[in-house]
Design a protein around this motif. Sequence first.
Motif, short mmCIF file in Angstrom:
data_model
loop_
_atom_site.label_atom_id
_atom_site.label_comp_id
_atom_site.label_asym_id
_atom_site.label_seq_id
_atom_site.Cartn_x
_atom_site.Cartn_y
_atom_site.Cartn_z
N ILE A 1 108.57 -20.83 57.96
CA ILE A 1 109.27 -21.55 59.03
C ILE A 1 109.09 -20.84 60.37
CG2 ILE A 1 111.56 -22.21 59.86
CD1 ILE A 1 112.22 -23.08 57.05
N GLN A 2 109.03 -19.51 60.35
CA GLN A 2 108.73 -18.77 61.58
C GLN A 2 107.36 -19.20 62.12
OE1 GLN A 2 109.01 -14.52 61.06
NE2 GLN A 2 108.57 -14.07 63.20
N ASN A 3 106.39 -19.35 61.24
CA ASN A 3 105.07 -19.80 61.65
C ASN A 3 105.10 -21.26 62.14
OD1 ASN A 3 103.64 -17.42 61.23
ND2 ASN A 3 103.36 -17.86 59.05
N PHE A 4 105.89 -22.09 61.47
CA PHE A 4 106.07 -23.47 61.96
C PHE A 4 106.60 -23.45 63.39
CE2 PHE A 4 109.15 -26.83 62.82
CZ PHE A 4 108.36 -27.97 62.71
N ASN A 5 107.58 -22.61 63.66
CA ASN A 5 108.17 -22.54 65.00
C ASN A 5 107.12 -22.15 66.03
OD1 ASN A 5 110.73 -23.26 64.08
ND2 ASN A 5 111.37 -21.13 63.76
N TYR B 1 108.69 -24.27 68.92
CA TYR B 1 110.13 -24.05 68.87
C TYR B 1 110.44 -22.57 69.09
CZ TYR B 1 110.71 -28.75 67.01
OH TYR B 1 110.71 -30.12 66.87
N PRO B 2 111.65 -22.24 69.56
CA PRO B 2 112.03 -20.84 69.60
C PRO B 2 111.84 -20.20 68.22
CG PRO B 2 113.65 -22.17 70.76
CD PRO B 2 112.71 -23.14 70.10
N GLU B 3 111.27 -19.02 68.19
CA GLU B 3 110.75 -18.48 66.94
C GLU B 3 111.83 -18.28 65.87
OE1 GLU B 3 108.02 -14.65 65.85
OE2 GLU B 3 107.44 -15.87 67.59
N ALA B 4 113.05 -18.05 66.29
CA ALA B 4 114.11 -17.79 65.31
C ALA B 4 114.84 -19.05 64.84
CB ALA B 4 115.13 -16.82 65.90
#
Length: 330
Positions: free
Chosen positions: A308-312, A317-320
């Motif tokens: 999900i971090q990679n998706f962001n 999107y904001p990484e967190a």
Amino acid sequence: MRLGVRHPGLKFVALTANTHAGKPMASVFPHLAMAGLPDLVANEDVNFSDIDVVFCGLPHGTSQKLVADIAQENSSLRVIDMGADFRFRNAEDYGPVYGADHVAPHLQEKAAYGLTEHNRDAIRDAQIIACPGCYPTATLLALLPLVKSGAISTDDMIIDAKSGVTGAGRAPKQNTLLAEAGESLTPYGVGVHRHAPEIEQEIGLAAGKKVAVNFTPHLIPMSRGELITAHVKLDGAKNADEARKILADAYEGEPFIRVAEKGVIPSTGHVRGSNYCVINVFDDRISGRVIVIAAIDNLVKGSAGQAIQNFNVAFGYPEATAIEALPLFP
């Protein structure tokens, strides 16, 4: 899915699991019963033409075939693969490790290695994001800044790794039964574990030369969590304090990496259920060596959280986003 259902930019429109096709999610994962997820279906029953991104959590040898098929159906679709099929930068390296030739080598050039903190630029635009294995994630986060800076030598690297039983997957296996794994610490994949070449690939890339590592994983009788202890030779750094400073500088501002204060020993309990990684460095009693310790949750930073971090990163999107949760305790 537990993390993704709270993401403002994700909507799960199809969930596949061929062995459970036709079942509601609640019958397979009861803890997701309240998430409003669609029923499970077979891969071939999904229309991939209207989907923006696919998360794959498949055994090695499986996702490469699926990705090759759906990429033909939808060339703009992006894939975040938590399996092993696209982790090797050279597709020819896949066969000797996984026992079969890669069936979609033409897609490898469209893949980026998904260690977020060290490969954001490539991840941002890649069609396929190959999330690292859990052991490489912890090991590389701990060692890559030290290798890149020349602080440590790449000779005689010894990596002692330990993971909870979820690292072996959910399918019933004799060695992960409670009566077999409980109260028992067991090495496995001794000298032949498939994550070793992946670790060597990335450390070698950082060092600019071919490297070999001594890597031994162990099964710990707990559900989740991972800890690696790396025994390495010093090179440019004089001691653990200098190595710790290099790590702290390298990860300054990183939302999920904590370089612990001097003397604090990382523990899986410090990161349980979270996307965090805790790292520290200690002087070895053997002159000229240090011990680097890193802890992650193998299911979050070692898998789904990193995905999900990679998706962001890939979708702006904001990484967190959706992975801000602090570790669970107790």
